[in-house]
Design a protein around this motif. Structure first.
Motif, mmCIF file in Angstrom:
data_model
loop_
_atom_site.group_PDB
_atom_site.id
_atom_site.type_symbol
_atom_site.label_atom_id
_atom_site.label_comp_id
_atom_site.label_asym_id
_atom_site.label_seq_id
_atom_site.Cartn_x
_atom_site.Cartn_y
_atom_site.Cartn_z
ATOM 1 N N ALA A 71 4.925 -11.603 14.017
ATOM 2 C CA ALA A 71 4.082 -12.402 14.606
ATOM 3 C C ALA A 71 4.680 -13.636 14.795
ATOM 4 C CB ALA A 71 2.528 -12.616 14.810
ATOM 5 N N ALA A 72 4.798 -14.271 13.096
ATOM 6 C CA ALA A 72 5.091 -15.521 12.831
ATOM 7 C C ALA A 72 6.504 -16.152 13.320
ATOM 8 C CB ALA A 72 4.952 -15.788 11.370
ATOM 9 N N PHE A 73 7.434 -15.412 12.824
ATOM 10 C CA PHE A 73 8.528 -15.307 12.950
ATOM 11 C C PHE A 73 8.976 -15.564 14.736
ATOM 12 C CE2 PHE A 73 9.590 -13.862 9.037
ATOM 13 C CZ PHE A 73 10.568 -14.566 8.646
ATOM 14 N N GLY A 74 7.418 -15.113 15.346
ATOM 15 C CA GLY A 74 8.077 -15.509 16.712
ATOM 16 C C GLY A 74 7.298 -16.149 17.608
ATOM 17 N N GLU A 75 7.159 -17.238 16.887
ATOM 18 C CA GLU A 75 5.805 -18.415 17.283
ATOM 19 C C GLU A 75 7.321 -19.665 17.705
ATOM 20 O OE1 GLU A 75 2.290 -18.667 14.305
ATOM 21 O OE2 GLU A 75 3.093 -19.937 14.554
ATOM 22 N N GLU A 76 8.091 -19.206 16.892
ATOM 23 C CA GLU A 76 9.081 -20.428 17.780
ATOM 24 C C GLU A 76 10.561 -19.743 18.544
ATOM 25 O OE1 GLU A 76 8.900 -23.950 17.641
ATOM 26 O OE2 GLU A 76 7.325 -23.827 16.324
ATOM 27 N N THR A 77 10.461 -19.896 19.445
ATOM 28 C CA THR A 77 12.143 -19.268 20.005
ATOM 29 C C THR A 77 13.083 -20.856 19.948
ATOM 30 O OG1 THR A 77 11.358 -20.551 22.149
ATOM 31 C CG2 THR A 77 10.957 -18.000 21.349
ATOM 32 N N TYR A 78 14.335 -20.694 20.766
ATOM 33 C CA TYR A 78 15.645 -21.221 20.932
ATOM 34 C C TYR A 78 15.865 -21.404 22.813
ATOM 35 C CZ TYR A 78 16.287 -20.473 16.066
ATOM 36 O OH TYR A 78 15.602 -20.222 14.530
ATOM 37 N N PRO A 79 16.505 -22.688 22.674
ATOM 38 C CA PRO A 79 17.007 -22.717 24.214
ATOM 39 C C PRO A 79 18.576 -21.851 24.174
ATOM 40 C CG PRO A 79 17.746 -24.451 22.527
ATOM 41 C CD PRO A 79 16.933 -23.903 22.276
ATOM 42 N N ALA A 80 17.493 -21.680 26.225
ATOM 43 C CA ALA A 80 18.569 -21.178 26.680
ATOM 44 C C ALA A 80 20.301 -21.205 26.609
ATOM 45 C CB ALA A 80 18.022 -20.666 27.858
ATOM 46 N N SER A 81 20.350 -22.635 26.365
ATOM 47 C CA SER A 81 21.427 -23.398 26.662
ATOM 48 C C SER A 81 21.834 -23.768 24.948
ATOM 49 C CB SER A 81 21.343 -24.438 27.555
ATOM 50 O OG SER A 81 21.583 -23.872 29.001
ATOM 51 N N PRO A 82 22.499 -23.292 24.208
ATOM 52 C CA PRO A 82 23.019 -23.998 22.650
ATOM 53 C C PRO A 82 23.247 -24.956 22.861
ATOM 54 C CG PRO A 82 23.694 -21.248 22.999
ATOM 55 C CD PRO A 82 23.404 -22.348 24.025
ATOM 56 N N PRO A 83 22.737 -26.092 21.614
ATOM 57 C CA PRO A 83 23.823 -27.426 21.469
ATOM 58 C C PRO A 83 25.137 -27.036 21.376
ATOM 59 C CG PRO A 83 22.143 -26.842 19.585
ATOM 60 C CD PRO A 83 22.077 -26.041 20.520
ATOM 61 N N GLU A 84 25.817 -28.654 21.699
ATOM 62 C CA GLU A 84 27.276 -27.666 21.409
ATOM 63 C C GLU A 84 27.629 -27.890 19.945
ATOM 64 O OE1 GLU A 84 29.869 -28.017 24.071
ATOM 65 O OE2 GLU A 84 28.456 -27.699 25.297
ATOM 66 N N GLY A 85 28.359 -26.845 19.685
ATOM 67 C CA GLY A 85 29.750 -26.694 18.005
ATOM 68 C C GLY A 85 28.461 -26.153 17.783
ATOM 69 N N TRP A 86 29.328 -25.669 16.559
ATOM 70 C CA TRP A 86 28.591 -24.551 15.657
ATOM 71 C C TRP A 86 27.120 -25.397 14.979
ATOM 72 C CZ3 TRP A 86 28.909 -25.455 11.018
ATOM 73 C CH2 TRP A 86 29.754 -26.351 9.716
ATOM 74 N N ARG A 87 27.479 -26.123 14.526
ATOM 75 C CA ARG A 87 27.097 -27.322 13.478
ATOM 76 C C ARG A 87 25.292 -27.483 13.654
ATOM 77 N NH1 ARG A 87 28.823 -30.266 8.250
ATOM 78 N NH2 ARG A 87 26.930 -31.378 7.875
ATOM 79 N N ALA A 88 25.537 -27.997 14.999
ATOM 80 C CA ALA A 88 24.407 -28.588 15.541
ATOM 81 C C ALA A 88 23.531 -27.647 15.927
ATOM 82 C CB ALA A 88 24.319 -29.167 16.945
ATOM 83 N N ARG A 89 24.129 -26.609 16.509
ATOM 84 C CA ARG A 89 23.052 -24.974 16.400
ATOM 85 C C ARG A 89 22.126 -24.204 15.081
ATOM 86 N NH1 ARG A 89 25.188 -19.972 20.954
ATOM 87 N NH2 ARG A 89 23.505 -18.720 20.170
ATOM 88 N N LEU A 90 24.024 -24.342 14.094
ATOM 89 C CA LEU A 90 22.853 -23.781 12.947
ATOM 90 C C LEU A 90 21.683 -24.704 11.867
ATOM 91 C CD1 LEU A 90 25.637 -22.596 10.817
ATOM 92 C CD2 LEU A 90 24.066 -21.490 11.655
ATOM 93 N N GLU A 91 21.955 -25.757 12.521
ATOM 94 C CA GLU A 91 21.241 -26.867 11.990
ATOM 95 C C GLU A 91 19.556 -27.052 12.807
ATOM 96 O OE1 GLU A 91 20.277 -31.685 11.085
ATOM 97 O OE2 GLU A 91 22.535 -31.452 11.740
ATOM 98 N N LEU A 92 20.156 -26.606 13.765
ATOM 99 C CA LEU A 92 18.824 -26.086 14.311
ATOM 100 C C LEU A 92 17.679 -25.191 13.921
ATOM 101 C CD1 LEU A 92 16.743 -26.524 17.251
ATOM 102 C CD2 LEU A 92 17.981 -25.384 18.561
ATOM 103 N N GLY A 93 18.977 -23.966 14.387
ATOM 104 C CA GLY A 93 18.368 -22.757 13.308
ATOM 105 C C GLY A 93 17.483 -23.135 12.368
ATOM 106 N N ALA A 94 18.090 -24.064 11.333
ATOM 107 C CA ALA A 94 17.570 -23.808 9.468
ATOM 108 C C ALA A 94 16.521 -25.045 10.114
ATOM 109 C CB ALA A 94 18.573 -24.560 8.828
ATOM 110 N N ARG A 95 16.060 -26.094 11.231
ATOM 111 C CA ARG A 95 15.042 -26.429 11.169
ATOM 112 C C ARG A 95 13.917 -25.542 11.773
ATOM 113 N NH1 ARG A 95 15.811 -31.672 9.082
ATOM 114 N NH2 ARG A 95 17.487 -32.622 9.365
ATOM 115 N N THR A 96 13.900 -24.991 12.496
ATOM 116 C CA THR A 96 13.168 -23.929 13.109
ATOM 117 C C THR A 96 12.798 -23.287 12.454
ATOM 118 O OG1 THR A 96 14.852 -24.149 15.354
ATOM 119 C CG2 THR A 96 12.602 -22.503 15.033
ATOM 120 N N LEU A 97 13.776 -22.853 11.651
ATOM 121 C CA LEU A 97 12.691 -20.983 10.503
ATOM 122 C C LEU A 97 12.296 -22.710 9.304
ATOM 123 C CD1 LEU A 97 15.831 -19.193 9.398
ATOM 124 C CD2 LEU A 97 13.364 -18.610 10.006
ATOM 125 N N TRP A 98 12.778 -23.494 8.652
ATOM 126 C CA TRP A 98 10.975 -24.280 7.673
ATOM 127 C C TRP A 98 10.148 -24.781 8.404
ATOM 128 C CZ3 TRP A 98 11.634 -25.753 3.613
ATOM 129 C CH2 TRP A 98 10.588 -26.512 2.907
#
Length: 325
Positions: A154-181
């Motif tokens: 339930a806790a991990f499911g509280e945050e989701t990601y946009p249907a259209s990812p940001p441009e570039g692998w780096r921006a996508r990974l950074e968003l993933g890291a900040r979301t988990l944090w």
């Protein structure tokens, strides 16, 4: 015929309510934790939890994540007059068994872990928080191990990601890291669940893994390198987050804040820096007028940049196939 004596949880709730009424405990003050109540009154943790739940239902206290249970503001407490033992009735907000559901049990357990830590969660303590019979949650959840997995999902499911990812692998990974944090910051106990070598097979957690792996996909990395990078990426976030709950546990066990604990280490610290065995450490620490401040949020943000820089080097020059071990 004399009235039967109040149950232990009610006597404890009344005593804490009296402390609030006479000003011993002021609005915003922390009330005794479940562990302290259990020690002070010699009762089980479930009884202590039920006492705090009763006070919460009566509007006298509120739970604040990572702070604990505190005295409610006077306007809130005044809206629900504390009932003397002779006029008490069951709180109307207690949850009837027929309205109990897995979702409500999980939500109550998450709230309890946020306020008191994962160690405070048990089937009995959750039942007490909901105001239902101790065995009632077992009709929806098989036991604590199952409950903790449901809480994590339930806790991990509280945050989701946009249907259209940001441009570039780096921006996508950074968003993933900040979301988990963000999730770990909201639920510090979550980093205590599972381990790197025995990963949790949870749909909500896999959604975060899929997001990160998709960011690494298509850049010439072989499967093993991709998975290794993902494990390192996740373990970086998890490795810092695990200290959020550990600090809360240490403060609860010792009664000392981080600053107070460091103050007690002053003598040992001076002995180390006065010696000649650690010249670099001594030189670095002496450069801070008020001491080095370890801020986990700042450390997470700082470390994310060199981590992504390292991944960028591998993407720019992918390793040519890895020999099987």
């Amino acid at each position: 015929m004399a009235a039967p004596p109040d149950p232990p949880y009610r006597r404890i709730a009344d005593e804490i309510a009296r402390r609030i009424a006479d000003g011993t405990l002021a609005p915003g003050d922390r009330v005794p934790s479940t562990r302290r109540i259990a020690r002070e009154w010699g009762v089980a943790l479930a009884t202590a939890t039920k006492a705090l739940t009763t006070l919460r239902l009566e509007g006298l206290v509120v739970a604040r994540p990572r702070v604990g249970t505190v005295v409610a503001a006077r306007d809130r407490a005044a809206s629900t007059e504390h009932r003397a033992p002779t006029t008490r009735r069951t709180p109307s907000t207690a949850l009837p068994d027929r309205d109990l559901s897995r979702e409500r049990i999980v939500r109550a357990a998450v709230d309890l872990a946020d306020a008191e830590g994962l160690a405070a969660v048990s089937m009995r303590s959750v039942a007490a928080r909901l105001g239902v019979a101790a065995m009632s949650p077992y009709r929806h959840v098989t036991g604590k191990d199952d409950l903790v997995l449901l809480m994590a999902d339930a806790a991990f499911g509280e945050e989701t990601y946009p249907a259209s990812p940001p441009e570039g692998w780096r921006a996508r990974l950074e968003l993933g890291a900040r979301t988990l944090w963000t999730i770990y910051r909201r639920h510090p106990w979550l980093a205590q669940v599972g381990s790197l070598t025995r990963p949790l097979m949870l749909p909500s957690l896999m959604a975060h893994a899929e997001w990160a792996l998709a960011a690494l996909d298509g850049h010439g990395l072989d499967p093993e390198t991709m998975l290794d990078l993902h494990v390192l990426f996740y373990s970086y976030i998890h490795g810092i987050a695990v200290h959020l709950e550990r600090e809360a546990q240490a403060e609860a066990a010792t009664g000392l804040s981080e600053d107070q604990w460091m103050d007690q280490q002053a003598l040992a610290f001076r002995a180390i820096t006065a010696s000649t065995r650690y010249p670099v450490f001594t030189r670095l620490t002496s450069s801070f007028a008020d001491g080095y401040e370890l801020d986990l949020d700042a450390l997470f943000a700082f470390g994310l940049t060199p981590l992504l820089d390292g991944i960028a080097l591998l993407i720019a020059d992918p390793p040519s196939g890895r020999a099987p071990s």
